[in-house]
Design an enzyme around this catalytic site. Structure first.
Site, mmCIF file in Angstrom:
data_model
loop_
_atom_site.group_PDB
_atom_site.id
_atom_site.type_symbol
_atom_site.label_atom_id
_atom_site.label_comp_id
_atom_site.label_asym_id
_atom_site.label_seq_id
_atom_site.Cartn_x
_atom_site.Cartn_y
_atom_site.Cartn_z
ATOM 1 N NE ARG A 1 -10.791 -19.276 18.147
ATOM 2 C CZ ARG A 1 -10.552 -18.082 18.652
ATOM 3 N NH1 ARG A 1 -10.083 -17.965 19.880
ATOM 4 N NH2 ARG A 1 -10.755 -16.997 17.943
ATOM 5 C CB CYS B 1 1.535 -12.782 -1.264
ATOM 6 S SG CYS B 1 0.767 -11.465 -0.367
ATOM 7 C CE LYS C 1 0.567 -17.641 -0.451
ATOM 8 N NZ LYS C 1 -0.476 -16.957 0.265
ATOM 9 C CE1 TYR D 1 -7.575 -15.655 2.179
ATOM 10 C CE2 TYR D 1 -8.711 -15.153 4.217
ATOM 11 C CZ TYR D 1 -8.634 -15.071 2.833
ATOM 12 O OH TYR D 1 -9.592 -14.410 2.129
ATOM 13 N N GLY E 1 -6.888 -21.876 12.142
ATOM 14 C CA GLY E 1 -7.598 -22.479 11.003
ATOM 15 C C GLY E 1 -7.911 -21.454 9.931
ATOM 16 C CG HIS F 1 -15.621 -29.551 -23.528
ATOM 17 N ND1 HIS F 1 -16.106 -29.974 -22.309
ATOM 18 C CD2 HIS F 1 -15.401 -30.661 -24.274
ATOM 19 C CE1 HIS F 1 -16.176 -31.300 -22.323
ATOM 20 N NE2 HIS F 1 -15.755 -31.740 -23.485
ATOM 21 C CD GLU G 1 -2.498 -19.216 1.698
ATOM 22 O OE1 GLU G 1 -1.559 -18.548 2.173
ATOM 23 O OE2 GLU G 1 -3.255 -18.784 0.800
ATOM 24 C CD GLU H 1 -16.688 -27.776 -19.966
ATOM 25 O OE1 GLU H 1 -17.456 -27.517 -20.905
ATOM 26 O OE2 GLU H 1 -15.848 -28.702 -20.014
ATOM 27 C CG ASP I 1 -2.645 -6.147 6.059
ATOM 28 O OD1 ASP I 1 -3.393 -5.954 5.077
ATOM 29 O OD2 ASP I 1 -1.892 -7.134 6.171
ATOM 30 N N GLY J 1 0.820 -1.208 0.000
ATOM 31 C CA GLY J 1 0.000 0.000 0.000
ATOM 32 C C GLY J 1 0.852 1.254 0.000
ATOM 33 C CB CYS K 1 2.655 -8.692 -0.151
ATOM 34 S SG CYS K 1 2.243 -9.665 -1.597
HETATM 35 P P1 NDP Z 1 -7.222 -15.400 10.012
HETATM 36 O O1 NDP Z 1 -7.987 -14.337 10.694
HETATM 37 O O2 NDP Z 1 -7.575 -15.816 8.632
HETATM 38 O O3 NDP Z 1 -7.238 -16.716 10.896
HETATM 39 C C1 NDP Z 1 -6.881 -16.696 12.241
HETATM 40 C C2 NDP Z 1 -7.117 -18.076 12.832
HETATM 41 O O4 NDP Z 1 -6.610 -18.093 14.143
HETATM 42 C C3 NDP Z 1 -8.584 -18.457 12.915
HETATM 43 O O5 NDP Z 1 -8.713 -19.829 12.627
HETATM 44 C C4 NDP Z 1 -8.935 -18.163 14.374
HETATM 45 O O6 NDP Z 1 -9.910 -18.999 14.872
HETATM 46 C C5 NDP Z 1 -7.630 -18.510 15.040
HETATM 47 N N1 NDP Z 1 -7.437 -17.800 16.295
HETATM 48 C C6 NDP Z 1 -7.430 -16.471 16.507
HETATM 49 N N2 NDP Z 1 -7.192 -16.194 17.807
HETATM 50 C C7 NDP Z 1 -7.064 -17.393 18.415
HETATM 51 C C8 NDP Z 1 -6.829 -17.777 19.771
HETATM 52 N N3 NDP Z 1 -6.685 -16.862 20.723
HETATM 53 N N4 NDP Z 1 -6.758 -19.082 20.066
HETATM 54 C C9 NDP Z 1 -6.915 -20.014 19.081
HETATM 55 N N5 NDP Z 1 -7.141 -19.709 17.793
HETATM 56 C C10 NDP Z 1 -7.221 -18.414 17.470
HETATM 57 O O7 NDP Z 1 -5.716 -14.907 10.121
HETATM 58 P P2 NDP Z 1 -4.393 -15.333 9.369
HETATM 59 O O8 NDP Z 1 -3.315 -14.941 10.299
HETATM 60 O O9 NDP Z 1 -4.460 -16.713 8.869
HETATM 61 O O10 NDP Z 1 -4.357 -14.354 8.143
HETATM 62 C C11 NDP Z 1 -4.466 -12.936 8.351
HETATM 63 C C12 NDP Z 1 -5.081 -12.290 7.153
HETATM 64 O O11 NDP Z 1 -4.117 -12.237 6.118
HETATM 65 C C13 NDP Z 1 -6.242 -13.071 6.553
HETATM 66 O O12 NDP Z 1 -7.464 -12.781 7.171
HETATM 67 C C14 NDP Z 1 -6.211 -12.625 5.134
HETATM 68 O O13 NDP Z 1 -6.941 -11.430 5.016
HETATM 69 C C15 NDP Z 1 -4.748 -12.369 4.876
HETATM 70 N N6 NDP Z 1 -4.131 -13.482 4.120
HETATM 71 C C16 NDP Z 1 -4.562 -13.726 2.863
HETATM 72 C C17 NDP Z 1 -4.021 -14.751 2.122
HETATM 73 C C18 NDP Z 1 -4.512 -14.997 0.747
HETATM 74 O O14 NDP Z 1 -5.167 -14.127 0.186
HETATM 75 N N7 NDP Z 1 -4.250 -16.158 0.159
HETATM 76 C C19 NDP Z 1 -2.965 -15.607 2.662
HETATM 77 C C20 NDP Z 1 -2.601 -15.281 4.007
HETATM 78 C C21 NDP Z 1 -3.160 -14.257 4.698
HETATM 79 P P3 NDP Z 1 -11.477 -18.658 14.753
HETATM 80 O O15 NDP Z 1 -11.819 -18.756 13.316
HETATM 81 O O16 NDP Z 1 -12.121 -19.685 15.592
HETATM 82 O O17 NDP Z 1 -11.613 -17.262 15.284
#
Ligand code: NDP
Length: 451
Positions: free
Chosen positions: A198, A47, A50, A177, A175, A436, A181, A441, A303, A15, A42
Site C-alpha cells: 500500500r 528465519c 526461510k 521484511y 511490503g 581489498h 524476502e 572496503e 515478539d 527467547g 525462528c
Molecule cells: P512488517 O511489519 O515488517 O511488514 C508488514 C507489512 O504489511 C507492511 O508493508 C505493512 O504496510 C503491511 N500491512 C500491514 N497491515 C496491512 C493492511 N491492513 N493492509 C495492507 N498492508 C498491510 O511485518 P512482517 O510480517 O513482514 O514481519 C514481522 C516482523 O518480523 C518484522 O517487523 C521483523 O521484525 C521480523 N522479521 C525479521 C526478519 C529479518 O530479520 N530478516 C525476517 C522476517 C521477519 P505499511 O508499511 O504500509 O504499514
C-alpha cells in the site's frame, strides 16, 4: 508457599529456550511449556527455513552469472519436493538439538498448551503447575487483513515455507521484511512473482534511499511491483487458482496468494486476564525495561512484547532476565542500534538511524553514499548496483547510521554494528584500512559528503 518450580516459561522459542536454559544453569527449577515444536518461530517457521529456501533460490542467479565467466551451465528444472524434504530434515535435526539443550540443562519440557490460571499458576493438559515466576515467551502470529476471500484462500509465511507443490504464479501482499524476502525466494525459483503493497515503497522504517534501491533491485530481478495498491478481493476458481483484484483495478490469476501483512503478539487464549494482566492495543504484554509486566510475578520477552521482533533480541532479553532473576547479575537489554538484515536478493542490512530519523534526532547530519557496480557484475553482466550509506552526526562526527544493499550485506553489517555500538566516528572509519578488493572496503573509503 512451596511452588513446583522457580520459573515456568510458556513458549520454547528463541527467547523462552534461552531464558529456561540459563535460569536452570543458575540453579533454578524450570519448566518450559510448548504446544508445538521446540524451536519456535525462528527455527521451525521463520528465519531458518526461510534462509534455507533463500539459499536454494539463489542458485538460479549464480548460474546466470557463471555464464559470463565462461561456464556453460544450463538449469534443467528444479525438484521442489526434494528441497522441501531436505529443509524438513534439517528442521527435525534442529528441533532435536533444542530438545536436548533443554534436557541437558535440566529443564522439564512439558508438551501442551499452557494457560495462565493465576499469578503463579499455569494449566497444561489436565495438570496445574505452580511457579514463583512465570515468563511468557509465546511469540507472534501472522495477521491477515479483512479482505474478502484472503483468509480463506490465502496463505501466510507458515504455509509458504511448506508448499507441497511449486506454484507457477504467486502474489504477495505486504511490503515488510517477510513480503520482500519471500518475493525474492519465489522469484529465484523462477516463479512469476507479484508484490502488492500500500505504500509507495517497500520496507517502511528503513532508510528511504535503501527502500528506493531495494524496489529497483527487486524489479530488476523480475518481480512485478504494485506500489500504492491494496487487495480488494480474492476468489478461488475451484481448480486451485486464485483470482485477485487490486485497488487500481488490476486483476491477476495466481496459484498462491500470500498475506505478509505483519504479525501480532500471541496472547489470545493465554489466560492473562486470570492473572490480572491487561494486554496492549496489539495484544502485546506491556513490560518494563527488565521485561517485567504489571503483575510482579509475570515477565515477557520476545515478539509477544512487541518491542523489537527479532530473534537475537528475544534471546538477549531471555538471557538478561535469567541472569537478573537467578544469576545475581541484574541487567537490561538496550534496544538501540540493533543491526538487522533483510534476506532479499540482493540483501539489505542496516544498523542505527535512517537519514530522516537522524535529522530529527540530531539536527545537522552529514551523509555519505556510494553506488557502484560490484566487481563480480562487471564480467557476469548483471546490471545491479550495490548501495552503501553512512550517516554522521555533524557536531560529534559520530556515525549514527549505516545502510547497505548488496551481496553479503548482512555479513558486512555485523562488524559495522560493533563500531557503531562502540561510538566510532567518521574519522575512525577513515583511519581504518580497507580490505581489498571487497565491497565492504567502501565503508571506510567514502570521503566526499553528499551535497
Ligand atoms: P512488517 O511489519 O515488517 O511488514 C508488514 C507489512 O504489511 C507492511 O508493508 C505493512 O504496510 C503491511 N500491512 C500491514 N497491515 C496491512 C493492511 N491492513 N493492509 C495492507 N498492508 C498491510 O511485518 P512482517 O510480517 O513482514 O514481519 C514481522 C516482523 O518480523 C518484522 O517487523 C521483523 O521484525 C521480523 N522479521 C525479521 C526478519 C529479518 O530479520 N530478516 C525476517 C522476517 C521477519 P505499511 O508499511 O504500509 O504499514
Amino acid at each position: 508457599m512451596a511452588y513446583d518450580y522457580d520459573l515456568i516459561v510458556i513458549g520454547a522459542g528463541s527467547g523462552g529456550v534461552r531464558a529456561s536454559r540459563i535460569s536452570a544453569g543458575h540453579g533454578a527449577r524450570v519448566a518450559v511449556i510448548e504446544e508445538s515444536r521446540p524451536g519456535g518461530t525462528c527455527v521451525i517457521r521463520g528465519c531458518v527455513p526461510k534462509k534455507l529456501l533463500m539459499y536454494g533460490s539463489a542458485f538460479s542467479a549464480e548460474a546466470e552469472d557463471a555464464a559470463g565467466f565462461g561456464w556453460q551451465v544450463s538449469v534443467d528444472g528444479h525438484d521442489w519436493p526434494a528441497l522441501i524434504d531436505a529443509k524438513n530434515r534439517e528442521l527435525d535435526r534442529l528441533e532435536g538439538i533444542y530438545r536436548s539443550l533443554l534436557t541437558n540443562a535440566g529443564v522439564d519440557l512439558v508438551e501442551g498448551r499452557g494457560v495462565i490460571t493465576g499469578p503463579h499458576e499455569v494449566a497444561v493438559g489436565g495438570r496445574r503447575l505452580t511457579a514463583e515466576q512465570i515468563l511468557v515467551a509465546t511469540g507472534g502470529w501472522p495477521q491477515i487483513p479483512d479482505v474478502p476471500g484472503l483468509a480463506e484462500h490465502g496463505i501466510t509465511s507458515n504455509e509458504a515455507l511448506d508448499l507441497a507443490v511449486r506454484p507457477d504464479r504467486v502474489l504477495i501482499y505486504g511490503g515488510g521484511y517477510i513480503a520482500v524476502e519471500f518475493a525474492s525466494i519465489f522469484n529465484g525459483f523462477g516463479i512469476d512473482t507479484h508484490l502488492v503493497y500500500r505504500a509507495d515503497m517497500p520496507l517502511r522504517g528503513f532508510d528511504d534511499d535503501i527502500r528506493r534501491e531495494s524496489a529497483t533491485a527487486l524489479a530488476g530481478r523480475g518481480i512485478t511491483l504494485h506500489p500504492g495498491c491494496t487487495l480488494t478481493g480474492v476468489v478461488a476458481d475451484g481448480a486451485g487458482r486464485r483470482s485477485v483484484t487490486l485497488s487500481d483495478g488490476t486483476e491477476l490469476v495466481v496459484d498462491q496468494v500470500m498475506a505478509a501483512t505483519g504479525r501480532r503478539p500471541n496472547t489470545s487464549g493465554l489466560g492473562l486476564e486470570a492473572a490480572g494482566l491487561a494486554v496492549g492495543p496489539r495484544g502485546e504484554i506491556p513490560v518494563d525495561a527488565s521485561s517485567r509486566s504489571e503483575v510482579a510475578s509475570i515477565y515477557a520477552v520476545g515478539d509477544v512484547t512487541d518491542r523489537v521482533a527479532l530473534t537475537p533480541v528475544a534471546i538477549a532479553e531471555g538471557h538478561a532476565l535469567a541472569d537478573s532473576l537467578f544469576g545475581g547479575r541484574p541487567r537490561r537489554v538496550t534496544h538501540a542500534n540493533i543491526p538487522s538484515a533483510v534476506f532479499t536478493q540482493p540483501p539489505i542490512a542496516s544498523v542505527g538511524l535512517a537519514e530522516d530519523e537522524a535529522r530529527s534526532q540530531y539536527g545537522e547530519v552529514t551523509v555519505f553514499t556510494s553506488r557502484f557496480n560490484a566487481m563480480k557484475n562487471t564480467i557476469s553482466g548483471r546490471s545491479e548496483k550495490t548501495f552503501m550509506k553512512l550517516i554522521v552526526e555533524t557536531a560529534s562526527d559520530r556515525v549514527v547510521g549505516a545502510h547497505m544493499l548488496g551481496p553479503e550485506a548482512g555479513e558486512i553489517m555485523q562488524g559495522i554494528g560493533v563500531a557503531i555500538i562502540a561510538g566510532a566516528t567518521k574519522a575512525d572509519f577513515d583511519a581504518t584500512i580497507g580490505i581489498h578488493p571487497t565491497a565492504a572496503e567502501e565503508f571506510v573509503t567514502m570521503r566526499t559528503p553528499r551535497a
